[in-house]
Design a protein around this motif. Structure first.
Motif, PDB file in Angstrom:
ATOM      1  N   ASN A 137      10.427  26.620  53.087  1.00 59.86           N
ATOM      2  CA  ASN A 137      10.779  27.978  52.676  1.00 59.86           C
ATOM      3  C   ASN A 137      11.720  28.645  53.678  1.00 59.86           C
ATOM      4  O   ASN A 137      12.016  29.818  53.576  1.00 59.86           O
ATOM      5  CB  ASN A 137       9.498  28.806  52.514  1.00 59.86           C
ATOM      6  N   GLN A 138      12.162  27.879  54.656  1.00 55.59           N
ATOM      7  CA  GLN A 138      13.005  28.498  55.680  1.00 55.59           C
ATOM      8  C   GLN A 138      14.471  28.178  55.462  1.00 55.59           C
ATOM      9  O   GLN A 138      14.859  27.017  55.349  1.00 55.59           O
ATOM     10  CB  GLN A 138      12.580  28.007  57.076  1.00 55.59           C
ATOM     11  N   ARG A 139      15.264  29.218  55.429  1.00 55.14           N
ATOM     12  CA  ARG A 139      16.703  29.009  55.416  1.00 55.14           C
ATOM     13  C   ARG A 139      17.122  28.634  56.835  1.00 55.14           C
ATOM     14  O   ARG A 139      16.352  28.742  57.776  1.00 55.14           O
ATOM     15  CB  ARG A 139      17.418  30.271  54.940  1.00 55.14           C
TER      16      ARG A 139
ATOM     17  N   PHE B  74       9.459  38.055  68.406  1.00 56.30           N
ATOM     18  CA  PHE B  74       8.713  36.843  68.079  1.00 56.30           C
ATOM     19  C   PHE B  74       7.515  36.630  69.002  1.00 56.30           C
ATOM     20  O   PHE B  74       6.938  35.554  69.026  1.00 56.30           O
ATOM     21  CB  PHE B  74       9.621  35.622  68.143  1.00 56.30           C
TER      22      PHE B  74
ATOM     23  N   GLU C 164      24.798  34.163  56.832  1.00 56.94           N
ATOM     24  CA  GLU C 164      24.268  32.914  57.359  1.00 56.94           C
ATOM     25  C   GLU C 164      23.290  33.183  58.496  1.00 56.94           C
ATOM     26  O   GLU C 164      22.451  32.384  58.806  1.00 56.94           O
ATOM     27  CB  GLU C 164      25.410  32.053  57.884  1.00 56.94           C
ATOM     28  N   TYR C 165      23.463  34.304  59.121  1.00 61.07           N
ATOM     29  CA  TYR C 165      22.556  34.623  60.205  1.00 61.07           C
ATOM     30  C   TYR C 165      22.068  36.047  60.034  1.00 61.07           C
ATOM     31  O   TYR C 165      22.837  36.959  59.789  1.00 61.07           O
ATOM     32  CB  TYR C 165      23.233  34.498  61.577  1.00 61.07           C
TER      33      TYR C 165
ATOM     34  N   LEU D 212       3.861  31.375  51.973  1.00 59.43           N
ATOM     35  CA  LEU D 212       5.033  31.197  51.126  1.00 59.43           C
ATOM     36  C   LEU D 212       5.404  29.732  50.945  1.00 59.43           C
ATOM     37  O   LEU D 212       6.253  29.405  50.138  1.00 59.43           O
ATOM     38  CB  LEU D 212       6.220  31.965  51.711  1.00 59.43           C
ATOM     39  N   SER D 213       4.799  28.833  51.710  1.00 68.15           N
ATOM     40  CA  SER D 213       5.213  27.444  51.594  1.00 68.15           C
ATOM     41  C   SER D 213       4.150  26.562  50.955  1.00 68.15           C
ATOM     42  O   SER D 213       4.401  25.396  50.710  1.00 68.15           O
ATOM     43  CB  SER D 213       5.608  26.889  52.963  1.00 68.15           C
TER      44      SER D 213
ATOM     45  N   ASN E 213      15.709  30.917  64.083  1.00 74.13           N
ATOM     46  CA  ASN E 213      14.791  31.946  64.586  1.00 74.13           C
ATOM     47  C   ASN E 213      13.572  31.322  65.252  1.00 74.13           C
ATOM     48  O   ASN E 213      13.148  31.756  66.324  1.00 74.13           O
ATOM     49  CB  ASN E 213      14.301  32.843  63.441  1.00 74.13           C
ATOM     50  N   THR E 214      12.994  30.309  64.605  1.00 75.70           N
ATOM     51  CA  THR E 214      11.788  29.709  65.179  1.00 75.70           C
ATOM     52  C   THR E 214      12.123  29.023  66.503  1.00 75.70           C
ATOM     53  O   THR E 214      11.318  29.002  67.418  1.00 75.70           O
ATOM     54  CB  THR E 214      11.136  28.663  64.234  1.00 75.70           C
TER      55      THR E 214
ATOM     56  N   TYR F 214      19.020  29.937  59.098  1.00 77.25           N
ATOM     57  CA  TYR F 214      18.940  30.924  60.176  1.00 77.25           C
ATOM     58  C   TYR F 214      17.496  31.174  60.586  1.00 77.25           C
ATOM     59  O   TYR F 214      17.214  31.495  61.741  1.00 77.25           O
ATOM     60  CB  TYR F 214      19.666  32.216  59.806  1.00 77.25           C
ATOM     61  N   GLU F 215      16.585  30.973  59.633  1.00 75.75           N
ATOM     62  CA  GLU F 215      15.173  31.175  59.980  1.00 75.75           C
ATOM     63  C   GLU F 215      14.649  30.032  60.838  1.00 75.75           C
ATOM     64  O   GLU F 215      13.766  30.228  61.674  1.00 75.75           O
ATOM     65  CB  GLU F 215      14.354  31.323  58.702  1.00 75.75           C
TER      66      GLU F 215
ATOM     67  N   LYS G 106       8.237  38.796  53.519  1.00 77.68           N
ATOM     68  CA  LYS G 106       8.502  37.422  53.926  1.00 77.68           C
ATOM     69  C   LYS G 106       8.248  37.290  55.424  1.00 77.68           C
ATOM     70  O   LYS G 106       7.679  36.317  55.904  1.00 77.68           O
ATOM     71  CB  LYS G 106       9.950  37.032  53.616  1.00 77.68           C
TER      72      LYS G 106
ATOM     73  N   TYR H 294       4.557  33.314  63.237  1.00 76.24           N
ATOM     74  CA  TYR H 294       4.682  34.586  63.938  1.00 76.24           C
ATOM     75  C   TYR H 294       4.468  35.785  63.016  1.00 76.24           C
ATOM     76  O   TYR H 294       4.765  36.906  63.366  1.00 76.24           O
ATOM     77  CB  TYR H 294       6.044  34.670  64.651  1.00 76.24           C
TER      78      TYR H 294
END
Lengths: 294, 409, 283
Positions: B239-241, C49, C244-245, A152-153, B247-248, B243-244, A125, A132
């Motif tokens: 598709n992003q939870r 990142f 959650e994180y 994935l989207s 992250n971005t 927390y993701e 994933k 990134y």
């Protein structure tokens, strides 16, 4: 002596089968029963629940997502079987040649199969992230893609992405099994063929392939069963999304049971998958018999 | 009679064999909190030290698995004494009679008074005017933005977007495809989290879950879909939870994101730029303030061995003194009599505290998972461009209608 | 005397060099994701990142590993994982070799039925099987013990072992067994002293694979044991990833710690396995 032997063999057969029936047979029966009952959070602890016949199955069949997921499962399993067995066979034959480090390198490949499926899912994933992710970066640097792929989207791509990840995960296992099967081919056959001047293709076609066909079938069957119940990897990568584009039967069954709390429907989907594999298993046993090896 | 006697005897024998249980009763607790700074750890410790009648035996169950594990526990008749559940899912359990009715215990409680709780969190534990859950904490969403990027693009970092049109204008300005920067980020994942993030927009537009086949609802979904379509938001949002998404933001790939207070500890240590928070923008012309209400509830499953002990711990954890500690991990108190003095992240605290006033509960409805699923599907369809927003929502409304006909929201 | 299986690449070792180079390149490429996992665990938050991504960490840091070690009871997790995986392997090999031997020697419908059964029993997702399993172990009174998880997990690895081992046992020539009977061995002795030693290599292979599966088991451990102290590393990882994180570098660090023991064990064992395989399992 023969009578004792037969008796011993029956005991040997009975013990593991009884074990499996006790620990897996009962849970499966439990699920099949749930699939013809109305089960909700309120009565899930009860033993007697309202019998609804095939209602859950009807509901499953009428569900638009089920049809989609069913086809997804077939594609996912089919592509996995073909890819894992053919790539595995090619690699097994390549590594069967003697060169420095051949066996060591071949063994190393199995490392991908050693990882827990959830970790593999999380890892892919991350590599498949659009902005990134390393996959898009590498493909772009190589000039293979112009704009980033939404691995994935994008509903059109998601199933491919989880399939790639699962092939990566499972192929080395198939490869090692095929490698083991290759060692069973009698060397004399190759020697004789070499004397007859048979080329590499002919040797593969007439000696290797027939000799390992039962093993390949067994492996294909195993891959079918293992990919049929793929769960963790897809769960971690896409949760079956977007729009069920990458969803498969086990995950759908889990979602119905534990996210929608429709336990009967969830069990019906599980039973459905069970019936499909029953078909695969029958074909497998029959093919083994036809092979004459049995 | 004989059997009862035998059982009683067996009971005493077991009792004698485990001396600790003679005085101290063990209360089993399941919770998903993995940050050791969460108030639950301090709470358990001081609870166990403060008295000897009960001892909390806690077990961490991964967040997404907690409802699943509770279902298995109910199915097999081996429930823990106390569980923290995500609040929209509570009604599914309470309506089916799988939770212990806490109404009497609450009425005798000194700390837990229904009127001091915020309406949304408290409502999540009610079913047919009985109390089945006590809110543990509350959270909501706010707009989190990268002030450095605002400056770089000539926007005023002290004047964040206040309306939808300002939001899309800012997002448009902030996006920088060459640097992989999106203007705005949110979670539209196929799951409860995605619905949690979109509902504020639905409500701000004047829509509601019970009326999804309206122009208001369609506008709210189209607002998101358009951002994805024109590249202001990433296609990956589906598709992003949550927390993701954060992250971005931390990676500098999103200039603004929807963000809950639980992300604050992480933002503080890991975001290497000047980040700020703002109230969610409102829709131009409508001016409806709305946000989502999240948080965990304490529930006691039916069949729990130590109901009184469990409730005693709930009370202990509802003490404003303990609730005050919640903010250390970005957990807001679910009640209006707790105001943190000199909070960490003071700006964030005032924003979230204010935002909580307009936070609306999801449900409570025993079939919330089904309602949520219908909304998730519509979101996915609209955001992937599979179907136009109004059509996707009309189909969702068709699925939700019969559910609400049976049990209204 | 070992013989080349397909083509002898010359008597000189040099002749195999191009193959070796290609194979090395391929394996490195194939295992890139695992490399990526390890180095991601070594990256700082800022670098994780970074765009473009760095293929060698600029400033490798053990901070994420430290974080995991300080927060999670890693050693306890790993010990529990082993306490489950080792008995599962033993049980699987014991029952698996018995069953596979019987299935390879007996004929007729009984074996077909058994085989179909074995295949069928692998289909249901574990998540659905866990609830009824719980009922079984509750009535046996062994919930919250390693035994429950071991028995549950072995049911999965056993099916797998039976299917893999059965064709391998078929390759043991019956003449060997006959000879052994002539020498006065009982059938049980024949199995123990003649058949099993011949099957040593396949058994090692299946044992390793079962071990790995058991090590990665999650659902049963999660459901059948409610005590934190008994939970294996998979549950720890799931708690972490499912939170959650979750930060990628920490997830990757945790995953690295988790897979390191099996990778080391595997590297150590794989030479025997593969060497055994290439020498021919049955010579």
């Amino acid at each position: 002596m023969l009578a004792t032997r037969t008796a011993l063999l029956h005991v040997f057969l009975f013990v593991p089968i009884a074990y499996l029936l006790a620990f897996v047979g009962f849970p499966i029966v439990y699920n099949v029963i749930m699939s013809v009952q109305e089960v909700n959070l309120g009565n899930i602890a009860d033993l007697v629940r309202p019998f609804v016949g095939l209602d859950n199955y009807r509901e499953v069949m009428a569900d638009a997502s089920f049809r989609k997921v069913f086809i997804n499962s077939l594609v996912f399993v089919g592509v996995n079987v073909v890819a894992q067995v053919s790539i595995g066979l090619g690699l097994a034959m390549f590594f069967a040649q003697r060169f420095p480090g051949a066996s060591f390198l071949r063994g190393l490949l199995l490392a991908s199969w050693m990882l827990p499926a959830l970790v593999v899912g999380a890892l892919w994933k991350w590599m498949f992230a659009t902005e990134y992710g390393v996959a898009n970066f590498v493909l772009r640097a190589l000039g293979l893609i112009g704009s980033p792929v939404h691995w994935l989207s994008d509903p059109a791509v998601a199933l491919t992405s989880v399939t790639i990840a699962n092939i990566w995960f499972g192929m080395p296992f198939s490869m090692i099994l095929i490698a083991a099967a290759l060692t069973s081919v009698p060397l004399e056959l190759y020697e004789a063929a070499a004397l007859d001047g048979a080329g590499a293709t002919a040797r593969f076609r007439y000696i290797t392939l027939p000799a390992i066909r039962p093993a390949l079938l067994a492996i294909a069957c195993l891959v079918t069963i293992y990919t049929m119940r793929a769960f963790d990897l897809i769960f971690a990568m896409t949760q079956g999304g977007p729009l069920d584009a990458s969803n498969v039967l086990p995950l759908l069954s889990y979602q119905f049971s534990f996210q929608q709390f429709q336990f009967g429907v969830g069990s019906a989907i599980g039973t459905f998958a069970f019936v499909i594999v029953f078909g695969v298993a029958l074909v497998y046993v029959r093919t083994l018999k036809k092979e004459g090896g049995e | 009679m004989l059997k009862q006697l035998a059982l009683a005897l067996a009971g005493t024998v077991c009792f004698a064999l485990t001396p600790a249980s003679a005085q101290t009763k063990t209360v089993t607790l399941w919770h998903p909190f993995t940050l050791e700074t969460d108030m639950i750890y301090g709470g358990i410790k001081s609870f166990n030290e403060s008295q000897s009648e009960y001892k909390i035996d806690a077990r961490i169950v991964p967040g997404p698995q907690i409802a699943t594990e509770l279902i298995k526990a109910i199915a097999t008749g081996s429930v823990p004494d106390l569980v923290t559940l995500d609040n929209p899912v509570v009604a599914s359990f309470s309506a089916q009679g799988t939770l212990t009715d806490l109404t009497d215990l609450v009425s005798k409680s000194t700390y837990i008074k229904p009127n001091v709780y915020f309406e949304g969190p408290w409502a999540s534990g009610l079913w047919k005017s009985k109390i089945y859950a006590v809110p543990r904490d509350a959270n909501t969403l706010a707009l989190c933005y990268n002030a450095d990027m605002f400056k770089a693009k000539g926007l005023d970092p002290n004047n964040p977007p206040k309306t939808w049109s300002e939001l899309s204008a800012a997002a448009e300005k902030l996006k920088d495809p060459a640097k992989n920067v999106y203007g705005f980020g949110f979670s539209a994942v196929q799951g409860e989290e995605g619905v949690f993030q979109w509902l504020p927009f639905l409500h701000q537009a004047g829509g509601s879950v019970s009326k999804l086949n309206t122009p208001e609802a369609a506008e709210a979904l189209k607002f998101w879909a358009d951002m994805v379509k024109n590249g202001t938001a990433s296609k990956d949002v589906i598709n992003q939870r949550q927390y993701e998404v954060t992250n971005t933001f931390m990676a500098g790939n999103s200039a603004m994101v929807l963000c809950g207070p639980w992300e604050l500890p992480r933002l503080q240590t890991d975001a290497k730029f000047d980040w700020k928070l703002a109230l969610l923008p409102v829709k131009d012309g409508k001016n409806i303030k709305a946000s989502a209400l999240g948080g965990y509830d304490w529930v006691v499953p039916k069949g729990a061995q130590q109901v009184n002990g469990a409730f005693k711990f709930i009370e202990f954890m509802s003490n404003p003194k303990i609730l005050n500690e919640g903010w250390a991990t970005g957990r807001l108190a679910p009640r209006n009599d707790v105001v943190v003095q000199n909070p960490l992240w003071p700006q964030a605290y005032s924003i979230y505290r204010e935002q909580l006033q307009s936070a609306r509960a999801r449900g409570p409805h025993p079939q919330w998972p089904d309602i949520s699923k219908a909304i998730q599907t519509a979101m996915q369809e609209a955001l992937t461009g599979t179907k136009p927003a109004d059509q996707a929502l009309a189909e969702a409304a068709k699925k939700i209608e019969p559910i609400l006909a049976k049990t209204p929201l | 005397m070992k013989q080349p299986r397909f083509r002898r690449l010359g008597a000189l070792p040099l002749a195999g060099i191009p193959h070796a180079v290609f194979a090395t390149a391929f394996v490195l490429l194939y295992l890139f994701p695992i490399y990526w996992m390890f180095i991601s665990g070594l990256k700082s938050t800022a670098e994780i990142f970074a765009n473009p991504p760095t293929f060698v960490p600029r400033q490798p840091t053990l901070a994420s590993f430290e974080y995991i070690f300080l927060r999670e009871n890693v050693l306890r997790y790993l010990r529990n994982s082993l306490a489950i995986a080792i008995p599962v392997t033993v049980l699987t090999l014991l029952l698996g070799s018995m069953g596979a031997y019987a299935m390879s020697r007996l004929r007729g419908r009984l074996v077909d039925v058994a085989l179909v059964l074995v295949l069928l029993l692998q289909v249901f997702p574990e998540a659905l099987l866990a609830t009824p399993m719980f009922i079984i172990f509750k009535s046996l009174g062994i919930l919250n013990t390693f035994a429950a998880v071991i028995l549950a997990t072995a049911s999965k690895t056993l099916s797998f072992a039976l299917v893999i081992l059965r064709p391998m046992f078929r390759q043991v020539p019956y003449e060997l067994e006959e000879a052994s009977f002539v020498d006065g061995c009982t059938p049980l002795q024949t199995f123990r002293l003649i058949v099993l030693p011949i099957m040593r290599v396949p058994l090692i292979v299946v044992g390793t694979l079962s071990f790995v599966q058991a090590y990665g088991q999650f659902v049963y451990a999660m459901t059948l044991m409610s005590q934190q102290e008994l939970q294996p590393a998979t549950v720890g990882i799931y708690s972490f990833v499912g939170a959650e994180y979750a930060d990628w570098h920490r997830v990757m660090a945790f995953s690295s710690i988790f897979v390191l023991p099996i990778l080391v064990l595997f590297l150590f064992l794989q030479r025997r396995i593969v060497a055994g395989l290439t020498a021919g399992a049955l010579k």
